[in-house]
Write a protein that holds these residues in place. Structure first.
Motif, mmCIF file in Angstrom:
data_model
loop_
_atom_site.group_PDB
_atom_site.id
_atom_site.type_symbol
_atom_site.label_atom_id
_atom_site.label_comp_id
_atom_site.label_asym_id
_atom_site.label_seq_id
_atom_site.Cartn_x
_atom_site.Cartn_y
_atom_site.Cartn_z
ATOM 1 N N LYS A 59 0.785 -1.343 -0.097
ATOM 2 C CA LYS A 59 -0.036 0.004 0.023
ATOM 3 C C LYS A 59 1.080 1.316 -0.056
ATOM 4 C CE LYS A 59 -3.724 2.378 2.418
ATOM 5 N NZ LYS A 59 -4.826 2.079 3.465
ATOM 6 N N CYS A 60 0.605 1.960 -1.027
ATOM 7 C CA CYS A 60 1.590 3.389 -1.093
ATOM 8 C C CYS A 60 0.369 4.354 -1.050
ATOM 9 C CB CYS A 60 2.113 3.419 -2.462
ATOM 10 S SG CYS A 60 3.357 2.312 -2.715
ATOM 11 N N GLY A 61 0.093 5.113 -0.079
ATOM 12 C CA GLY A 61 -1.021 6.126 0.357
ATOM 13 C C GLY A 61 -2.031 5.321 -0.110
ATOM 14 N N ALA A 62 -3.008 5.687 -1.073
ATOM 15 C CA ALA A 62 -4.266 5.028 -1.195
ATOM 16 C C ALA A 62 -4.211 4.043 -2.381
ATOM 17 C CB ALA A 62 -5.293 6.132 -1.517
ATOM 18 N N LYS A 63 -3.066 3.852 -2.723
ATOM 19 C CA LYS A 63 -2.686 2.863 -4.015
ATOM 20 C C LYS A 63 -2.664 1.542 -3.345
ATOM 21 C CE LYS A 63 -0.086 1.990 -7.944
ATOM 22 N NZ LYS A 63 1.145 2.630 -8.856
ATOM 23 N N LEU A 64 -3.137 0.448 -3.770
ATOM 24 C CA LEU A 64 -2.595 -1.124 -3.565
ATOM 25 C C LEU A 64 -2.152 -1.533 -4.750
ATOM 26 C CD1 LEU A 64 -5.530 -2.341 -1.112
ATOM 27 C CD2 LEU A 64 -3.183 -2.123 -0.657
ATOM 28 N N SER A 65 -1.197 -2.472 -4.620
ATOM 29 C CA SER A 65 -0.597 -3.236 -5.362
ATOM 30 C C SER A 65 -0.274 -4.782 -5.131
ATOM 31 C CB SER A 65 0.651 -2.562 -6.250
ATOM 32 O OG SER A 65 0.456 -1.432 -6.776
ATOM 33 N N LEU A 66 -0.663 -5.494 -6.055
ATOM 34 C CA LEU A 66 0.169 -6.956 -5.876
ATOM 35 C C LEU A 66 1.302 -6.944 -6.678
ATOM 36 C CD1 LEU A 66 -0.259 -9.910 -4.873
ATOM 37 C CD2 LEU A 66 -1.657 -10.381 -6.773
ATOM 38 N N VAL A 67 2.465 -7.348 -5.737
ATOM 39 C CA VAL A 67 3.615 -7.274 -6.291
ATOM 40 C C VAL A 67 4.501 -8.846 -6.256
ATOM 41 C CG1 VAL A 67 6.194 -6.317 -6.170
ATOM 42 C CG2 VAL A 67 3.975 -4.909 -5.505
ATOM 43 N N LEU A 68 4.744 -9.212 -7.228
ATOM 44 C CA LEU A 68 5.443 -10.358 -7.717
ATOM 45 C C LEU A 68 7.032 -10.259 -7.657
ATOM 46 C CD1 LEU A 68 5.197 -13.579 -8.354
ATOM 47 C CD2 LEU A 68 5.288 -12.886 -10.761
ATOM 48 N N GLN A 69 7.601 -11.040 -6.758
ATOM 49 C CA GLN A 69 9.025 -10.763 -6.443
ATOM 50 C C GLN A 69 9.909 -12.227 -6.708
ATOM 51 O OE1 GLN A 69 8.997 -9.738 -2.342
ATOM 52 N NE2 GLN A 69 8.662 -7.598 -2.959
ATOM 53 N N ARG A 70 11.131 -12.193 -7.300
ATOM 54 C CA ARG A 70 11.946 -13.259 -7.700
ATOM 55 C C ARG A 70 13.209 -13.036 -6.593
ATOM 56 N NH1 ARG A 70 15.076 -12.511 -11.786
ATOM 57 N NH2 ARG A 70 13.267 -12.323 -13.217
ATOM 58 N N GLN A 71 13.439 -14.182 -6.028
ATOM 59 C CA GLN A 71 14.759 -13.929 -5.307
ATOM 60 C C GLN A 71 15.961 -14.063 -6.165
ATOM 61 O OE1 GLN A 71 15.414 -17.250 -2.390
ATOM 62 N NE2 GLN A 71 17.598 -16.683 -1.927
ATOM 63 N N THR A 72 16.681 -12.960 -5.959
ATOM 64 C CA THR A 72 17.918 -12.597 -6.923
ATOM 65 C C THR A 72 19.293 -12.723 -6.146
ATOM 66 O OG1 THR A 72 17.628 -10.323 -6.484
ATOM 67 C CG2 THR A 72 16.546 -11.395 -8.490
ATOM 68 N N GLY A 73 19.249 -13.202 -5.095
ATOM 69 C CA GLY A 73 20.603 -13.212 -4.396
ATOM 70 C C GLY A 73 20.336 -13.462 -2.735
ATOM 71 N N ARG A 74 21.483 -13.077 -2.134
ATOM 72 C CA ARG A 74 21.348 -13.226 -0.760
ATOM 73 C C ARG A 74 22.207 -12.023 -0.183
ATOM 74 N NH1 ARG A 74 18.888 -17.349 0.454
ATOM 75 N NH2 ARG A 74 19.222 -17.494 2.875
ATOM 76 N N ASN A 75 22.052 -11.578 1.083
ATOM 77 C CA ASN A 75 22.772 -10.622 1.667
ATOM 78 C C ASN A 75 22.985 -11.078 3.139
ATOM 79 O OD1 ASN A 75 23.541 -8.415 2.677
ATOM 80 N ND2 ASN A 75 21.836 -7.088 2.788
ATOM 81 N N GLY A 76 23.999 -11.986 3.071
ATOM 82 C CA GLY A 76 24.316 -12.742 4.296
ATOM 83 C C GLY A 76 23.453 -13.815 4.341
ATOM 84 N N ILE A 77 22.702 -14.086 5.230
ATOM 85 C CA ILE A 77 21.870 -15.327 5.242
ATOM 86 C C ILE A 77 20.244 -14.917 4.965
ATOM 87 C CG2 ILE A 77 22.952 -16.267 7.227
ATOM 88 C CD1 ILE A 77 20.722 -15.188 9.043
ATOM 89 N N LEU A 78 20.013 -13.457 4.480
ATOM 90 C CA LEU A 78 18.756 -13.020 4.105
ATOM 91 C C LEU A 78 18.587 -13.113 2.596
ATOM 92 C CD1 LEU A 78 18.183 -10.061 6.502
ATOM 93 C CD2 LEU A 78 17.286 -12.373 6.711
#
Length: 162
Positions: A59-78
């Motif tokens: 949610k950005c202000g009044a706007k809602l979005s469904l966002v698809l994400q792909r794992q592209t790497g690691r930052n330590g263990i995350l």
């Protein structure tokens, strides 16, 4: 190059914050744009040899979005997530909510993750079933995108607590 900066800035605005909710799912992302917050998120099944996927309701202000994400790497263990697709969500009423794939299925697409925009209504046995599903999307893993599907044939259900 400067012609692409507004597009890149808009995409970066949709990346959820590394807040307490994101950390619980192991996400590592930059801070969100002002007024953006991750409302909910879910892991999506991919292929055994392929990357991991996740979806988030942002949610950005009044706007809602469904966002698809792909794992592209690691930052330590995350894991590090990159936005690969998004759809804007318009709720017809305050009672409508984004229903997650853990609860939803489609008779037309039985073996894929399905998101729906609808209402959950309590049944006499204490369970919940979707009502008034107005929009639905499936996770198209081959094209790495969210594809709109017909809302008829989409059902979401949650068993009652004993």
């Amino acid at each position: 190059m400067s012609q692409y900066l507004p597009t890149v800035a808009a995409l970066l605005a949709l990346i959820p914050a590394a807040s307490h909710a994101s950390e619980a799912r192991g996400k590592s992302t930059p801070p969100p744009a002002k007024d953006c917050v991750e409302v909910s998120g879910t892991a999506l099944s991919g292929t055994a040899e392929g990357p991991a996927y996740a979806a988030a309701e942002v949610k950005c202000g009044a706007k809602l979005s469904l966002v698809l994400q792909r794992q592209t790497g690691r930052n330590g263990i995350l894991p590090v997530w990159t936005v690969i697709d998004q759809v804007t969500i318009s709720k017809p009423s305050l009672r409508h909510e984004l229903l997650q794939p853990a609860y939803c299925s489609s008779s037309r697409f039985p073996d894929v993750a399905v998101f729906a925009l609808g209402r959950m209504v309590e049944q006499p046995d204490g369970s919940y079933r979707s009502e008034n599903v107005v929009k639905a999307w499936r996770f198209d893993i081959k094209r790495e995108r969210l594809a709109a599907i017909p809302a008829d044939g989409v059902t979401c259900a949650l068993d009652g607590v004993d």
